[in-house]
Design an enzyme around this catalytic site. Structure first.
Site, short mmCIF file in Angstrom:
data_model
loop_
_atom_site.label_atom_id
_atom_site.label_comp_id
_atom_site.label_asym_id
_atom_site.label_seq_id
_atom_site.Cartn_x
_atom_site.Cartn_y
_atom_site.Cartn_z
N ARG A 145 14.09 67.56 7.64
CA ARG A 145 13.62 66.91 8.87
C ARG A 145 13.58 67.80 10.11
O ARG A 145 13.05 67.40 11.12
CB ARG A 145 14.46 65.66 9.21
CG ARG A 145 14.44 64.59 8.13
CD ARG A 145 13.05 64.03 7.91
NE ARG A 145 13.06 62.88 6.99
CZ ARG A 145 12.14 62.66 6.08
NH1 ARG A 145 11.12 63.49 5.96
NH2 ARG A 145 12.21 61.62 5.29
N ASP A 198 14.23 64.74 -3.80
CA ASP A 198 13.38 64.11 -2.79
C ASP A 198 14.25 63.42 -1.72
O ASP A 198 13.92 62.35 -1.22
CB ASP A 198 12.41 63.09 -3.42
CG ASP A 198 11.26 62.73 -2.47
OD1 ASP A 198 11.18 63.33 -1.38
OD2 ASP A 198 10.45 61.85 -2.83
#
Lengths: 450, 318, 201
Positions: free
Chosen positions: A80, A323
């Site tokens: 992120r 993931d």
């Protein structure tokens, strides 16, 4: 359990504690670990490298009952940063990785700004080095802004300090066949691989969950298996045609396993990954409309779960990739339709694999090492990871206690986010220690502050 | 605890019958000069509407007011909802206002379920339509209408025709009518038939004409014109020809069979004006029955120390 | 039975244990005599009862109203309008118990405006049921007067309400329960007295 007790005599206790806090100097003796789940023996580490002889003055780790595996490698992690530091940062995400037994992660490109230039990938790579919990290997975007229109400067990213080898528009599919062909061809110049998020966009417009009995009952727009399979079918043929390496991200359906199996039988240069959640969870969980179960690709059916387990067991699926997709609370504490897609994975992956693959007899621990470290490092062209625990190799390893069990508590996770679909679930196994080139990032089950 | 009405799947046959019987008693009050009952005096019912639906909102509002509840209308237009406030924050506001029941219409499937179960509020939640999922009070008023026209629903054959895929009315009706013993047949073009409909408690057909002569009632669903642009069917004309109910088709129905429509209608598309206005049509009755059924639901959920209907467990998905 | 704090044995409930603990204070013939007397009193006190309307409070009050109507018809040849008045939605104790199924309200076609309404119930206890009935009546019309007939008055009033016609005054303790059983609902007529919790549901 006192699995990581020190043999230090008391006079040196203070000095020992001091070194322990820093994660150690790089000299270790690991007593009695079962190597890849096999025979127990001692491992010796000097200056970050496995050696044949015990080093005098090395710190001792009692690994009785623990299994030693090469440090895990994740091919698919969303850290992120930059852009969504409220969900995760390179530092918090790599701490979570270490806690989960990882010594290397591939940071996906769908940040803000997108990792589509040498500048951004180098920034991520540098942040990873500064954090020091694991090697953070950036993934480069295939197309500019992951918009699926123009190729990003793949060569520049490959030549950068980050040495990018994996390229992916993950989150989006490179759906344009001509563009996908060019990307596959282009990365051959520097031994790259294109990791495809296989999702036919027109077949999944507004899709909310797996298309099936449950979506039909819940009135949520379905996401048909064929939307994934059609792209995989096309891409394995493109890989064959171009002779370039294709990696299929997070495949989730029985049909996808069949396609990859077929492609491999033809000798096509194709690899594939499956996530821990697709090994365990099904779309039945969506019945409560809790967005913690909203993910892309969606949770599928029990038949799909069994097919991906079988595919992972027989090697059709090369790796388990997390993931890991952190999201802030507000992105999940809302209606299903507006919730973000994605789940945490780094800190639970090994336990889920033990539960779904080892305890079912589908994989032994050597197989786990292969699927969670060796092959992932090979696909990512990552030096120094996924290596045997032998003298001369970098001391990247994880010690896990297979007899432990724990109930997953979101509040106890190291990730900045809490969106684990395994909350409240009792899972086997616990990471007791992780070493990155001889430096302990986790000891006694606790992340060492750096 | 059973304190919400979210799906007709949560209703046992006894629950559904209790609601319909209660509605039948309450309907008689509508004929009195004083239509109000003191039953829910001091209780607050919030109508939280994220979608425009004047008829459903007015129906619930009338029902709540006839039971002397205080009614607060909270609609997406002209409130903080349209300024991007999340469902959660709106829910917390309603909780602070002391809502005893929230009647929620939401564009997202599962909106009502989330409101009831996410831990944001303690009040009872009544689903007034969520996305393409359910619209339980519509199904209850349809069942009420059918019962008053046909008597018991046991063994009755009911056809539901049209855009079943996107219809919350169809989902709620299939579950409720089958619970009440009716045999439901869904009729739709394959593109508008839900996936895995074989698992539903009903039969299905792509052809309307062979089904009609066996039916005791036929329920026509609204077809949205934008479905045509999404290629669910080629043209309105073709849809109307294959699945529309016009006078000639109506003649194929048995003498006693009734024609229903949840409204609002597309006259000339799924139903011809002649059919809509015929004596077989229950369409205006359905509207009137809506108030009684909603009064019954509000009374049974709020009228006592604990609700009298619903078998839903709070255990969530796991 | 409709009064808030009393209990009823449903016909389906196992009767033996409950009945063992309950003592009959009126048997079938005594119930019948009490009703006959009430019918006569109504005729006397209303001077022929020509504008009277009998409204029974479901369930057992409704049956009693029907019987009183029949008795009056037998005595005087006068067919009084008979109806039912459900008071559930007007109760003040709704929030103390689970939501209850509501029963039928059936007002005779002549209405109640200007009429003498005789409310009929099985047991008069706290008086709260009758309070609710008076409120319900007010929403239906404006009677000339309202009177009350009960089969049993067991005392312990909580409101300023009294019965005009009483089949049997039955002094009881608070912890006792009174059950009226009627042929229409329970197979036979009787009034039983028991102790709360001693088998009665």
């Amino acid at each position: 359990m006192s699995e990581l007790a020190s043999e230090k005599p008391s006079p040196a206790a203070d000095a020992y504690t001091e070194r322990q806090r820093g994660g150690g100097s790089g000299n270790w003796t690991i007593r009695g670990a079962r190597i890849l789940g096999g025979e127990a023996r001692d491992l010796f580490i000097r200056d970050g490298v496995f050696v044949a002889e015990e080093v005098r003055g090395a710190q001792v780790v009692d690994a009785d009952g623990l299994i030693a595996l090469p440090g895990l490698v994740d091919l698919h992690t969303h850290l992120r940063e930059p852009g969504r530091e409220d969900a995760e940062t390179v530092a918090t995400g790599s701490r979570a990785a270490a806690a989960g037994g990882y010594t290397a992660v591939h940071a996906m490109a769908n940040t803000d700004p997108v990792a589509d230039t040498a500048g951004v990938v180098e920034q991520v790579w540098r942040l990873g080095r500064e954090a020091g919990y694991c090697d953070v290997q950036p993934v480069g975007a295939v197309t500019v802004g992951i918009a699926g229109e123009r190729l990003a400067e793949l060569g520049a990213m490959a030549d950068s300090a980050a040495r990018v080898r994996v390229f992916s528009d993950d989150g989006h599919c490179v759906s344009d066949a001509a563009l996908m062909r060019r990307a596959l061809e282009y990365v051959k110049a520097f031994g790259g691989v294109v990791a495809q998020h296989a999702q036919e966009p027109r077949l999944t417009e507004g899709a909310q969950m797996n298309e099936g009995e449950v979506s039909s009952a819940l009135g949520l727009r379905g996401w048909p298996a064929v939307a994934e399979e059609a792209v995989i079918a096309r891409d394995v043929l493109l890989a064959a045609h171009t002779g370039s390496r294709l990696h299929v991200c997070h495949l989730s359906t029985a049909g996808s396993v069949e396609l990859v199996r077929w492609a491999k039988s033809k000798g096509y240069p194709v690899t594939a990954e499956v996530t821990p959640h697709h090994l365990l969870l099904t779309d039945d969980l969506v019945r409560g409309y809790d967005p913690v179960y909203k993910v892309n690709p969606p949770l599928r059916t029990q038949a799909d779960v069994e097919a991906v387990r079988a595919g992972l067991a027989d090697g059709t699926i090369d790796v388990v990739a997390t993931d890991h997709a952190p999201h802030p609370v507000e992105a999940k504490d809302c209606e299903w339709a507006v919730a973000a897609m994605g789940m945490l994975g780094l800190e639970t992956a090994l336990s889920v694999v033990q539960h779904t693959m080892v305890e079912t007899g589908l994989l032994d621990w050597a197989g786990v090492a292969d699927r969670m470290s060796v092959r992932a490092a090979a696909i990512g062209s990552l030096d120094g990871h996924g290596r045997p625990l032998e003298p001369g190799e970098p001391a990247n390893l994880v010690l896990l206690d297979p007899a432990a069990s724990r109930t997953i508590e979101p509040a106890e996770l190291h990730s900045r986010s809490r969106n684990t679909p395994f909350a409240g679930l009792k899972l086997p196994g616990a990471v007791r220690a992780t070493f990155l080139r001889g430096t302990a990032t986790v000891l006694e089950g606790k992340v060492i502050d750096r | 605890m059973k304190r919400h009405l979210l799906s007709t799947a949560d209703l046992s046959a006894d629950d559904a019958t209790l609601i319909l019987d209660t509605a039948a008693e309450l309907a008689r009050i509508a004929d009195r000069p004083i239509k109000k009952l003191p039953t829910l005096r001091g209780r607050t019912v919030v109508n939280l509407f994220y979608e425009d639906s004047t008829r459903t909102r007015i129906s619930f509002e009338t029902a709540a007011k006839r039971l002397s509840a205080d009614v607060i209308n909270f609609s997406a237009k002209g409130s903080s909802v349209s300024k991007g406030e999340s469902l959660k924050d709106t829910a917390l506001t309603l909780e602070a206002m002391g809502a005893d029941a929230v009647v929620v219409r939401h564009w997202a499937s599962g909106g009502a379920y989330r409101l009831a179960h996410a831990g944001w509020i303690r009040s009872a939640v009544v689903n007034a339509g969520d996305g393409t999922h359910e619209h339980p009070t519509q199904a209850l008023l349809d069942a009420y209408t059918l019962r008053s026209r046909l008597g018991s629903l046991e063994g009755r054959r009911i056809g539901i025709v049209g855009d079943v895929l996107h219809s919350r009315v169809a989902r709620s009706n299939v579950r409720l009518l089958s619970t009440l013993g009716a045999e439901v047949t869904l009729v739709a073009p394959p593109t508008l038939m839900p996936f895995a409909v074989e698992g539903w408690p009903c039969s299905s057909s792509y052809d309307l004409d062979p089904v009609l002569p066996k039916l005791d009632a036929v329920m026509m669903l609204r077809v949205q014109r934008e479905r045509m642009d999404q290629a669910f069917f080629p043209t309105e004309r073709e849809y109307s020809r294959r699945y529309g109910l016009h006078a000639q088709r109506m003649a194929a129905l048995p003498e006693h069979a009734v024609v229903m429509h949840p409204g609002p209608m597309n006259r000339g598309l799924e139903i011809s004006a002649e059919v809509a206005d015929s004596t077989r049509s229950t369409i205006t009755e359905q509207v009137a029955n809506g108030v009684s059924v909603r009064m019954a639901v509000l009374y049974l959920l709020l009228g006592g120390s604990e609700p009298a209907i619903g078998t839903e467990n709070e255990g969530g998905a796991k | 039975m409709t009064d808030g704090t009393e209990t009823t044995v449903s016909p389906a409930a196992p009767a033996s244990a409950a009945q063992a603990a309950m003592r009959a204070v009126l048997d079938a013939s005594a119930v019948s005599r009490a009703l006959t007397r009430i019918a006569h009193e109504i005729l006397e006190r209303t001077q022929g009862a020509d504008d009277a309307v009998l409204l029974g409070i479901p369930t057992r009050g409704a049956h009693l109203a029907t019987r009183l109507g029949a008795q009056i018809a037998a005595v005087e040849g006068l067919e009084l309008p008979i109806g039912t008045l459900d008071v559930t939605m007007y109760r003040d104790d709704l929030r103390l118990r689970p939501a209850r199924a509501i029963k039928r309200t059936e007002i005779p076609s002549g209405g109640i405006d200007g009429k003498l309404v005789v409310l009929v119930d099985d047991v008069l206890f706290s008086g709260r049921t009758i309070r609710a009935a008076l409120d319900a009546l007010g929403d239906i019309g404006r009677p000339r007067a309202v009177q009350l007939a009960v089969l049993v008055d067991r005392g312990h009033r909580e409101l300023p309400i009294r019965a005009d016609y009483v089949g049997k005054n039955l002094p009881t303790a608070q912890r006792e329960t009174v059950q009226v059983r009627l042929a229409e609902t329970d197979g036979q007529d009787a009034v039983l007295l028991g102790v709360k919790g001693a088998g009665a549901r």
